[in-house]
Design an enzyme around this catalytic site. Structure first.
Site, mmCIF file in Angstrom:
data_model
loop_
_atom_site.group_PDB
_atom_site.id
_atom_site.type_symbol
_atom_site.label_atom_id
_atom_site.label_comp_id
_atom_site.label_asym_id
_atom_site.label_seq_id
_atom_site.Cartn_x
_atom_site.Cartn_y
_atom_site.Cartn_z
ATOM 1 C CB SER A 212 -0.942 0.017 1.209
ATOM 2 O OG SER A 212 -0.213 0.186 2.410
ATOM 3 C CE LYS B 70 -2.902 2.230 4.771
ATOM 4 N NZ LYS B 70 -2.806 1.363 3.558
#
Length: 263
Positions: free
Chosen positions: A57, A118
């Site tokens: 990701s 993230k």
């Protein structure tokens, strides 16, 4: 002038039974192990913690097989800073807010047993929206620079994506990957980040479960759930071969990523 008579090395020395010497050595060994354990727990709790990247990701910033250090004291401490995350207190001690664009490790509100990584895209009070694949922060289009094609193999088979450098409002420049401008992730509602929360997104924009999906495990991320910023990749390995093929190990190490500062 006084003179003192030195006894011979053996004079007055009592013999210590072997069992007693062994017992004393055992006690010293146990004390050493306990001290080492306490030091390790202290470092793990208050200074740095190692993490492994298992998914794609955050490609191209992070690759599957990267090992990184997370700074545990940069934003203060919450109960997620402690081993096993005991719910002893709420909020943060010595807390401070991340900067726009920093890469953080956190516990998602919908699944606090897991660690996610993230990039911070929105701070409290900011508005965030994706429209036709482009990012808008506080109503302004975030500029980006085209870099070219990028072949992503993090999800198995090769996927050809387009790499850009995104230029965030505070001057932070970082790479992202885009595969499409279609779908919900590229055409979202307007989000307003609540007080005390963060809005986070993966750099691999079309292969990331993040704050764009409010019905998922992430949504808005409370500051209490943040473990810390990811500072350094200390090791990286491309696990393409079976473990028993030891002769392939040196070839799988990504030597150029060792001790790489995370942007």
């Amino acid at each position: 002038m006084a003179f003192f008579r030195q006894k011979s090395s053996s004079a007055g020395r009592k013999a210590v039974p072997a069992a007693q010497r062994k017992s004393a050595s055992t006690v010293e060994f146990i004390k050493t192990v306990v001290y080492a354990g306490l030091i390790a727990v202290g470092i793990h709790t208050f200074l740095v913690e190692p993490f492994f990247i298992p998914s794609g990701s955050m490609v191209p910033t992070m690759l599957v097989g990267d090992y990184l250090f997370v700074n545990k004291f940069a934003y203060g401490y919450s109960h997620y800073s402690l081993p096993f995350s005991p719910d002893l207190f709420s909020g943060r001690i010595f807390g401070s807010m991340p900067k726009m664009g920093q890469v953080i490790v956190f516990r998602p509100p919908g699944d606090p047993s897991e660690d996610y990584i993230k990039r911070v895209i929105g701070l409290p009070g900011d508005t965030v929206q994706m429209t036709a694949g482009r990012l808008y922060i506080n109503g302004k289009l975030v500029p980006q620079t085209l870099m070219g094609n990028y072949t992503d193999t993090s999800s198995g088979g090769p996927v050809v994506a387009t790499e850009y450098v995104e230029h965030l409002p505070d001057g932070k420049n970082h790479p992202i990957l885009k595969e499409t401008d279609q779908g919900f992730a590229n055409n979202t509602p307007l989000y307003t980040v609540p007080a005390g929360d963060l809005f986070v997104m993966g750099d691999n924009r079309d292969d990331s479960e993040d704050s764009r999906f409010m019905d998922g495990p992430v949504g808005y991320v409370p500051m209490e759930n943040v473990v810390g910023p990811a500072d350094l990749i200390f090791f990286s390995i491309d696990l393409r071969h079976p473990f028993y093929e030891v002769w392939e190990w040196p070839l799988e190490i990504r030597w150029g990523r060792l001790f790489k500062i995370i942007n």
